[in-house]
Design an enzyme around this catalytic site. Structure first.
Site, PDB file in Angstrom:
ATOM      1  N   GLU A 193      48.102  28.900  36.128  1.00 53.49           N
ATOM      2  CA  GLU A 193      46.738  28.360  36.226  1.00 53.49           C
ATOM      3  C   GLU A 193      46.261  27.655  34.954  1.00 53.49           C
ATOM      4  OE1 GLU A 193      44.237  31.541  37.686  1.00 53.49           O
ATOM      5  OE2 GLU A 193      45.005  31.285  39.725  1.00 53.49           O
ATOM      6  N   GLU A 239      49.764  31.269  45.254  1.00 56.66           N
ATOM      7  CA  GLU A 239      48.868  32.429  45.298  1.00 56.66           C
ATOM      8  C   GLU A 239      47.836  32.196  46.385  1.00 56.66           C
ATOM      9  OE1 GLU A 239      46.852  33.760  41.785  1.00 56.66           O
ATOM     10  OE2 GLU A 239      48.580  33.427  40.469  1.00 56.66           O
TER      11      GLU A 239
END
Length: 437
Positions: free
Chosen positions: A218, A338
């Site tokens: 991320e 995810e």
């Protein structure tokens, strides 16, 4: 999504007797967890042909999961059996790739104690994770650093440079532009990719058990919303990885937001803030040394007060947009590495989480049916029993809820039927899916 709480218990003591009972329960619950090692240990490298992953000349769609904690749990003998339990459980569900951390910088059970200094005991734990995954026929998507502070992250690298008196800035975004920190990270990457597994004798870069590498979990560089700083780092680091390892696939680890110059920032991003994070899904993923694109799905963290049905519609829109990008713009596979549904949601019920999962699975299945760029999805996150300290508000023990377990395995079987039909699948998968009909 900020998940700093996922580190909450990594330094706590787990009662051995309590764990033994949990472990026994898992094995009683899974009585028939038997792995044919002669079949399962035969693995080929995963490649890609345009927008599709390929293994042995066949299209490879992925029903995967996240268990970020595998290396950490493999360090101590009392917790080590959890690694096998989780990988066996994943294999039993027909899951083929697990995403997990291949880093721990300067924290408890640190792999990298300080720049270029490694704890051999922890490296052997990572060796064990890879060797065990190979035994179970599960591949690993290994992440190399965290944007968040959990397990050290880019903040730890910045602190190291600052402590040594060579850091340019105390801002954690200097991870991306400080030349000294770039050298730290490159040294780390080289150490991991060229590591010779103490159990198998295979260097990581030569091991097909590893599905691929993910540069950073991320990434955000909010000090440069234009995206130039992050783009420069991604170009340099992806080229460096490829200079050492040309056999494995490489992705970034993006959340999937569209940047300030993308027209989709207005129509697909959850809100204006998403275009200000210094990342851009299209621009970043177009880098030639990036093999596939990745995005995450967390509508309940991105929106506040939105109705559940509206969230489900957004999930479909978000996924279809990124798959379209893979097909038309990037010409690369797209993985949703995810996705999760929080137990903190108002009026949470496991049936809602199942509907969320089913929405993700349906979009993936429809893309696969059309030979689209949608190549895989990974639940965040799976645990085994007795790991409450490692849980955030997304963790599940999938076999504790039969409806969820059934949903996951049915998706496995739908994808398997697309991949050349069940007749060509390994015996364990044929058995699983024949029972699902």
């Amino acid at each position: 999504m900020q998940r700093e709480r996922m580190m909450a218990g990594h330094g706590l003591f787990y009662p051995i007797i309590g764990f033994a009972s949990v472990f026994a329960f898992i094995y009683m619950s899974f009585g028939d967890l038997k792995i044919n090692l002669s079949e399962e240990t035969k693995m080929s490298f995963v490649g890609r042909n345009g927008t599709q992953f390929m293994v042995d000349g066949k299209v490879f769609y992925i029903n995967g999961w996240n268990s970020y904690w595998l290396m950490d749990q493999a360090v101590d003998e009392y917790s080590k059996p959890r690694v096998r339990a989780m990988l066996q459980a994943g294999a039993k569900m027909g899951l083929t790739v697990c995403r997990t951390w291949a880093f721990n910088d300067g924290a408890y059970h640190a792999l990298q104690i300080s720049p270029g200094r490694f704890d051999e005991r922890v490296f052997k734990a990572l060796d064990h994770v890879i060797a065990e995954a190979r035994k179970q026929g599960v591949r690993l998507l290994l992440t190399l650093v965290n944007n968040l502070q959990a397990y050290g992250g880019k903040t730890q690298y910045v602190n190291w440079a600052w402590q040594e008196g060579i850091g340019l800035s105390s801002s954690n975004d200097s991870f991306f532009f400080d030349p000294s920190i770039r050298i730290y990270f490159k040294n780390y990457v080289k150490a991991v990719l060229t590591r010779k597994n103490s159990i198998t004798g295979i260097e990581y870069r030569n091991d097909p058990t590893i599905f691929g590498w993910e540069l950073i979990n991320e990434p955000r560089c909010m000090s440069d919303a234009s995206g130039d700083t992050l783009q420069d780092w991604l170009e340099e680091m992806s080229a460096y990885v490829k200079s050492i390892d040309k056999k494995h696939l490489l992705t970034i680890g993006l959340e999937g937001f569209y940047g300030p110059n993308s027209p989709k920032r207005l129509t697909v991003n959850p809100a204006e803030w998403a275009a200000t994070l210094g990342a851009d899904f299209i621009r970043n993923s177009k880098i030639s040394t990036i093999d596939f694109a990745s995005a995450h799905i967390y509508p309940d963290h991105w929106f506040h007060g939105q109705e559940f049905e509206a969230e489900l519609k957004y999930v479909s829109k978000w996924m279809l947009s990124h798959i379209e990008d893979g097909d038309k713009e990037l010409k690369k596979p797209v993985m949703f590495t995810e996705f999760g549904f929080s137990t903190d949601n108002k009026n949470f019920h496991p049936s809602k989480r199942d509907r969320f999962f089913n929405t993700v699975f349906d979009v993936m299945y429809q893309s696969a049916r059309k030979n689209g760029a949608g190549a895989g999805s990974f639940v965040w996150q799976f645990l085994v029993g007795g790991m409450e300290e490692y849980n955030d508000d997304f963790g599940i023990v999938p076999w504790e809820r039969p409806a969820t377990y059934r949903l996951i395995t049915e998706h496995t079987c739908r994808l398997a039927r697309i991949q050349g039909g069940l007749a060509q699948q390994k015996a364990s998968l044929k058995d699983l899916c024949s029972r699902r009909r």
